[in-house]
Motif scaffolding. Structure first.
Motif, mmCIF file in Angstrom:
data_model
loop_
_atom_site.group_PDB
_atom_site.id
_atom_site.type_symbol
_atom_site.label_atom_id
_atom_site.label_comp_id
_atom_site.label_asym_id
_atom_site.label_seq_id
_atom_site.Cartn_x
_atom_site.Cartn_y
_atom_site.Cartn_z
ATOM 1 N N PRO A 1 -3.749 -2.634 8.462
ATOM 2 C CA PRO A 1 -3.191 -2.288 9.772
ATOM 3 C C PRO A 1 -3.339 -0.791 10.053
ATOM 4 O O PRO A 1 -3.595 -0.008 9.146
ATOM 5 N N PHE A 2 -3.172 -0.426 11.308
ATOM 6 C CA PHE A 2 -3.278 0.979 11.704
ATOM 7 C C PHE A 2 -2.018 1.708 11.265
ATOM 8 O O PHE A 2 -0.907 1.275 11.565
ATOM 9 N N VAL A 3 -2.217 2.826 10.565
ATOM 10 C CA VAL A 3 -1.098 3.595 10.022
ATOM 11 C C VAL A 3 -1.240 5.048 10.448
ATOM 12 O O VAL A 3 -2.318 5.627 10.347
ATOM 13 N N LYS A 4 -0.143 5.629 10.932
ATOM 14 C CA LYS A 4 -0.126 7.047 11.262
ATOM 15 C C LYS A 4 0.864 7.730 10.326
ATOM 16 O O LYS A 4 2.068 7.487 10.404
ATOM 17 N N PRO A 5 0.356 8.577 9.425
ATOM 18 C CA PRO A 5 1.257 9.236 8.484
ATOM 19 C C PRO A 5 1.934 10.475 9.088
ATOM 20 O O PRO A 5 1.349 11.165 9.921
ATOM 21 N N TYR A 6 3.137 10.727 8.645
ATOM 22 C CA TYR A 6 3.870 11.956 8.968
ATOM 23 C C TYR A 6 4.212 12.594 7.631
ATOM 24 O O TYR A 6 4.987 12.036 6.851
ATOM 25 N N PHE A 7 3.579 13.724 7.360
ATOM 26 C CA PHE A 7 3.715 14.375 6.061
ATOM 27 C C PHE A 7 4.993 15.214 6.029
ATOM 28 O O PHE A 7 5.223 16.043 6.908
ATOM 29 N N THR A 8 5.812 14.962 5.011
ATOM 30 C CA THR A 8 7.149 15.531 4.920
ATOM 31 C C THR A 8 7.351 16.196 3.562
ATOM 32 O O THR A 8 6.768 15.761 2.568
ATOM 33 N N GLU A 9 8.189 17.219 3.540
ATOM 34 C CA GLU A 9 8.513 17.895 2.285
ATOM 35 C C GLU A 9 9.131 16.884 1.314
ATOM 36 O O GLU A 9 9.961 16.069 1.703
ATOM 37 N N LEU B 1 10.118 7.304 13.125
ATOM 38 C CA LEU B 1 9.838 7.419 14.549
ATOM 39 C C LEU B 1 9.777 6.050 15.236
ATOM 40 O O LEU B 1 10.745 5.308 15.187
ATOM 41 N N GLN B 2 8.654 5.695 15.890
ATOM 42 C CA GLN B 2 8.605 4.462 16.679
ATOM 43 C C GLN B 2 8.759 3.204 15.828
ATOM 44 O O GLN B 2 9.327 2.218 16.292
ATOM 45 N N SER B 3 8.276 3.230 14.594
ATOM 46 C CA SER B 3 8.465 2.058 13.719
ATOM 47 C C SER B 3 9.944 1.887 13.388
ATOM 48 O O SER B 3 10.451 0.764 13.339
ATOM 49 N N ALA B 4 10.653 2.987 13.167
ATOM 50 C CA ALA B 4 12.096 2.917 12.918
ATOM 51 C C ALA B 4 12.837 2.502 14.195
ATOM 52 O O ALA B 4 13.809 1.750 14.139
ATOM 53 N N MET B 5 12.362 2.984 15.344
ATOM 54 C CA MET B 5 12.959 2.588 16.628
ATOM 55 C C MET B 5 12.944 1.075 16.797
ATOM 56 O O MET B 5 13.921 0.463 17.221
ATOM 57 N N LEU C 1 1.540 1.225 18.479
ATOM 58 C CA LEU C 1 0.131 0.902 18.239
ATOM 59 C C LEU C 1 -0.243 1.059 16.773
ATOM 60 O O LEU C 1 -1.178 0.441 16.292
ATOM 61 N N SER C 2 0.484 1.934 16.079
ATOM 62 C CA SER C 2 0.239 2.115 14.650
ATOM 63 C C SER C 2 1.583 2.211 13.941
ATOM 64 O O SER C 2 2.599 2.550 14.554
ATOM 65 N N TRP C 3 1.584 1.892 12.664
ATOM 66 C CA TRP C 3 2.791 2.021 11.855
ATOM 67 C C TRP C 3 3.023 3.503 11.587
ATOM 68 O O TRP C 3 2.144 4.182 11.089
ATOM 69 N N ASN C 4 4.198 4.012 11.935
ATOM 70 C CA ASN C 4 4.566 5.401 11.662
ATOM 71 C C ASN C 4 5.251 5.436 10.299
ATOM 72 O O ASN C 4 6.298 4.825 10.113
ATOM 73 N N ILE C 5 4.638 6.166 9.370
ATOM 74 C CA ILE C 5 5.153 6.196 8.002
ATOM 75 C C ILE C 5 5.260 7.640 7.519
ATOM 76 O O ILE C 5 4.283 8.385 7.551
ATOM 77 N N ALA C 6 6.459 8.011 7.080
ATOM 78 C CA ALA C 6 6.665 9.330 6.483
ATOM 79 C C ALA C 6 6.291 9.241 5.006
ATOM 80 O O ALA C 6 6.667 8.288 4.316
ATOM 81 N N LEU D 1 0.796 -1.230 0.000
ATOM 82 C CA LEU D 1 0.000 0.000 0.000
ATOM 83 C C LEU D 1 0.830 1.282 0.000
ATOM 84 O O LEU D 1 0.380 2.313 -0.482
ATOM 85 N N PHE D 2 2.023 1.224 0.581
ATOM 86 C CA PHE D 2 2.834 2.446 0.722
ATOM 87 C C PHE D 2 4.271 2.238 0.224
ATOM 88 O O PHE D 2 5.228 2.410 0.987
ATOM 89 N N PRO D 3 4.442 1.883 -1.046
ATOM 90 C CA PRO D 3 5.804 1.692 -1.556
ATOM 91 C C PRO D 3 6.612 2.985 -1.539
ATOM 92 O O PRO D 3 7.843 2.960 -1.577
#
Length: 197
Positions: A108-116, A73-77, A88-93, A65-67
């Motif tokens: 799955p639960f995904v929390k996006p982090y919007f980046t330049e 953040l926590q997913s990278a940790m 609790l959720s996948w942190n995805i930039a 879904l997110f290639p």
């Protein structure tokens, strides 16, 4: 027969089938609802379904879904061994111009982090995570993001990430400060980490 055709399409798509593909087979909204009720389809998000029997891991779903996303953040940790507790959720930039509707999903639960866009792939490395190949930020970029998003994060998790980086014998302070310049948090990085690294 219809179910067999759906399974064929799904097997070519890694276990997934889209609403459009179901329509081409003559399966309308009611048909989809019936398949969901009978547990022949599992809803991932609007327009996307998974076929039972394809044991897809969270990582494989994220890869599909997110290639264009990067674990942060926590997913990278978790990937870097800075924690053993999965978030609790996948942190995805993702690119800040990415449609927010992509993240309206049941699992799955995904929390996006919007980046330049020009900063999205800074420090990203493609690695094996479970059965999938995903982009994940290296330790230095991960720590820069912890510093940048400090006010939006759980204090305990933030402190743990900073402490683990300070204790890490495999850290690269030069690269950290290079990324801190790009992320516009150089002074903060120096203030928080300068005396320790």
């Amino acid at each position: 027969m219809e179910l067999e055709e759906i399974r064929k399409i799904a097997s070519k798509n890694g276990g997934f089938v889209k609403t459009g593909q179901l329509s081409e087979l003559g399966v309308d909204y009611r048909g989809i609802q019936k398949l969901l009720k009978e547990k022949e389809l599992l809803k991932i998000k609007n327009g996307l379904y998974k076929i039972p029997g394809f044991d897809l891991t969270d990582e494989e779903i994220i890869e599909k879904l997110f290639p264009d996303g990067v674990l942060c953040l926590q997913s990278a940790m978790l990937y870097h061994g800075y924690t053993i507790v999965p978030p609790l959720s996948w942190n995805i930039a993702v690119d800040k111009d990415t449609s927010k509707s992509r993240f309206k999903m049941e699992y799955p639960f995904v929390k996006p982090y919007f980046t330049e866009k020009d900063q999205l792939m800074v420090g990203a490395e493609k690695v094996s995570v479970g059965k999938a190949r995903l982009y994940v930020y290296n330790k230095e970029r991960m720590i820069c993001d912890f510093l940048k998003f400090e006010n939006k994060l759980d204090r305990t998790v933030y402190n743990q990430a900073i402490r683990r980086y300070i204790e890490d014998t495999d850290k690269n302070p030069e690269r950290l400060y290079e990324y801190a310049q790009i992320r516009r948090i150089y002074k903060k990085a120096k203030d928080v980490l300068g005396v320790w690294i």
